[in-house]
Write a protein that holds these residues in place. Structure first.
Motif, PDB file in Angstrom:
ATOM      1  N   ARG A 199       0.841  -1.214   0.000  1.00 54.93           N
ATOM      2  CA  ARG A 199       0.000   0.000   0.000  1.00 54.93           C
ATOM      3  C   ARG A 199       0.869   1.253   0.000  1.00 54.93           C
ATOM      4  O   ARG A 199       0.561   2.244  -0.678  1.00 54.93           O
ATOM      5  CB  ARG A 199      -0.935  -0.014   1.211  1.00 54.93           C
ATOM      6  CG  ARG A 199      -2.120  -0.954   1.062  1.00 54.93           C
ATOM      7  CD  ARG A 199      -3.162  -0.689   2.117  1.00 54.93           C
ATOM      8  NE  ARG A 199      -2.726  -1.139   3.430  1.00 54.93           N
ATOM      9  CZ  ARG A 199      -2.971  -2.347   3.948  1.00 54.93           C
ATOM     10  NH1 ARG A 199      -3.658  -3.239   3.241  1.00 54.93           N
ATOM     11  NH2 ARG A 199      -2.545  -2.665   5.148  1.00 54.93           N
ATOM     12  N   LEU A 200       1.960   1.226   0.766  1.00 56.57           N
ATOM     13  CA  LEU A 200       2.874   2.363   0.798  1.00 56.57           C
ATOM     14  C   LEU A 200       3.523   2.577  -0.567  1.00 56.57           C
ATOM     15  O   LEU A 200       3.692   3.723  -1.016  1.00 56.57           O
ATOM     16  CB  LEU A 200       3.940   2.127   1.871  1.00 56.57           C
ATOM     17  CG  LEU A 200       4.789   3.322   2.322  1.00 56.57           C
ATOM     18  CD1 LEU A 200       3.915   4.464   2.810  1.00 56.57           C
ATOM     19  CD2 LEU A 200       5.750   2.885   3.431  1.00 56.57           C
ATOM     20  N   VAL A 203       0.994   4.292  -2.825  1.00 60.15           N
ATOM     21  CA  VAL A 203       0.909   5.730  -2.522  1.00 60.15           C
ATOM     22  C   VAL A 203       2.098   6.468  -3.141  1.00 60.15           C
ATOM     23  O   VAL A 203       1.940   7.528  -3.762  1.00 60.15           O
ATOM     24  CB  VAL A 203       0.868   5.969  -0.992  1.00 60.15           C
ATOM     25  CG1 VAL A 203       1.010   7.456  -0.680  1.00 60.15           C
ATOM     26  CG2 VAL A 203      -0.435   5.432  -0.411  1.00 60.15           C
ATOM     27  N   SER A 204       3.301   5.905  -3.007  1.00 64.50           N
ATOM     28  CA  SER A 204       4.494   6.518  -3.592  1.00 64.50           C
ATOM     29  C   SER A 204       4.383   6.595  -5.110  1.00 64.50           C
ATOM     30  O   SER A 204       4.761   7.595  -5.722  1.00 64.50           O
ATOM     31  CB  SER A 204       5.750   5.715  -3.211  1.00 64.50           C
ATOM     32  OG  SER A 204       5.962   5.742  -1.826  1.00 64.50           O
ATOM     33  N   CYS A 206       1.615   6.796  -6.842  1.00 66.41           N
ATOM     34  CA  CYS A 206       0.632   7.839  -7.181  1.00 66.41           C
ATOM     35  C   CYS A 206       1.251   9.233  -7.091  1.00 66.41           C
ATOM     36  O   CYS A 206       1.009  10.093  -7.949  1.00 66.41           O
ATOM     37  CB  CYS A 206      -0.577   7.738  -6.255  1.00 66.41           C
ATOM     38  SG  CYS A 206      -1.585   6.265  -6.542  1.00 66.41           S
TER      39      CYS A 206
END
Length: 314
Positions: A199-200, A203-204, A206
């Motif tokens: 998930r991290l 996010v990175s 995106c």
């Protein structure tokens, strides 16, 4: 029973470049040449910008930051790979692997942020030249550079802390020549913890996409403004400052995207190794060449360095 990854793994085994001693030494010599070329090229840019007052402008200030980050990123990966090839080993300590992950992510994220800021700099310089001094004063430049370095640091801390909190039970062999998160995640045996890092990473990715869109939109506006310039000399000067940056961004983004988005069907250890070399090693070595090819000011400043060096060291 799951055990702590720290208590069960004390070192990782990196991917070897070759099986025979002769090829290992050949790889060592090749990487040493690339590393020295990167240090020399980026060192010349750092010295030229620092020593010549005419280059004390926002564009060259950000270029100086880019050169520093290039030295940092290539120094994170190549020296250990060269040492392993020279001493015929694959081992890297647990702490060394964690440090490699942190510093690589730190420098790569900060570099991408600096490239985004440099696109903004070119947009303001060409599309809003009357506001250039007010929008890109020394304080604003320092704040943007600090934000780029800070974002890289935060990126490195978050990913490193999450990745190395995972319990690892799939061995200790990393299928890459340096410690890279996707290959460490393959060693995880906890789906819930694994998904936290995934998930991290999303996010990175995106955030990186937002920066990429910003760069593309900035350059669309820049090229529209340049093509409307009545003077051919003005167009040539504008292109000479924009094209190197665009080339650097293209090399950086295209190789990284191929490394992480290529279809699994064409993935193989040898292809992964080549692609990772392209995005982690080639840009730091190529960037000084790309920036100096069309930039006469930078070329002149570098030429003026040599008499100064010779006088200092007779």
């Amino acid at each position: 029973m799951q055990m702590s990854n720290r208590s069960t793994i004390t070192e990782f085994l990196l991917l070897a470049f070759a099986d025979t001693r002769e090829l290992q030494l050949l790889h060592f010599a090749l990487f040493l040449g690339i590393y020295l070329a990167a240090l020399l090229g980026n060192g010349l840019i750092l010295s030229a910008v620092a020593c010549h007052h005419r280059l004390h402008t926002p564009m060259y200030f950000f270029l100086l930051n880019l050169a520093l980050l290039d030295v940092g990123s290539i120094s994170t990966t190549l020296p250990k790979a060269m040492a392993n090839a020279l001493w015929d080993t694959r081992a890297i300590s647990y702490q060394g692997c964690a440090a490699q992950v942190f510093f690589f992510l730190f420098f790569i994220a900060a570099e991408y942020s600096i490239l985004t800021v440099m696109a903004y700099d070119r947009y303001i310089a060409i599309c809003k030249p009357l506001h250039y001094g007010s929008l890109l004063g020394s304080r604003a430049c320092a704040q943007m550079a600090a934000a780029a370095w800070g974002s890289g640091f935060l990126n490195g801390v978050l990913h490193t802390a999450t990745t190395f909190s995972l319990p690892l039970c799939q061995g200790n062999a990393v299928d890459q020549f340096f410690c890279e998160i996707p290959h460490i995640l393959k060693l995880s045996c906890s789906d819930s913890e694994y998904l936290k890092e995934v998930r991290l990473l999303v996010v990175s990715a995106c955030l990186a996409l937002v920066c990429f869109v910003f760069i593309v939109v900035s350059y669309v506006q820049v090229f529209r403004a340049v093509l409307r310039m009545p003077s051919e000399q003005g167009r040539h000067k504008a292109f000479s400052t924009c094209l190197p940056h665009l080339a650097v961004v293209s090399v950086f983004v295209s190789t990284a995207m191929f490394a992480y988005l290529k279809p699994p069907s064409i993935s193989s250890p040898s292809l992964d190794l080549v692609v990772t070399l392209l995005y982690s090693v080639v840009p730091p070595a190529l960037n000084p060449i790309i920036y100096s090819m069309r930039n006469q000011e930078l070329k002149n400043a570098v030429r003026k360095l040599f008499p100064y060096i010779l006088l200092k060291h007779p």
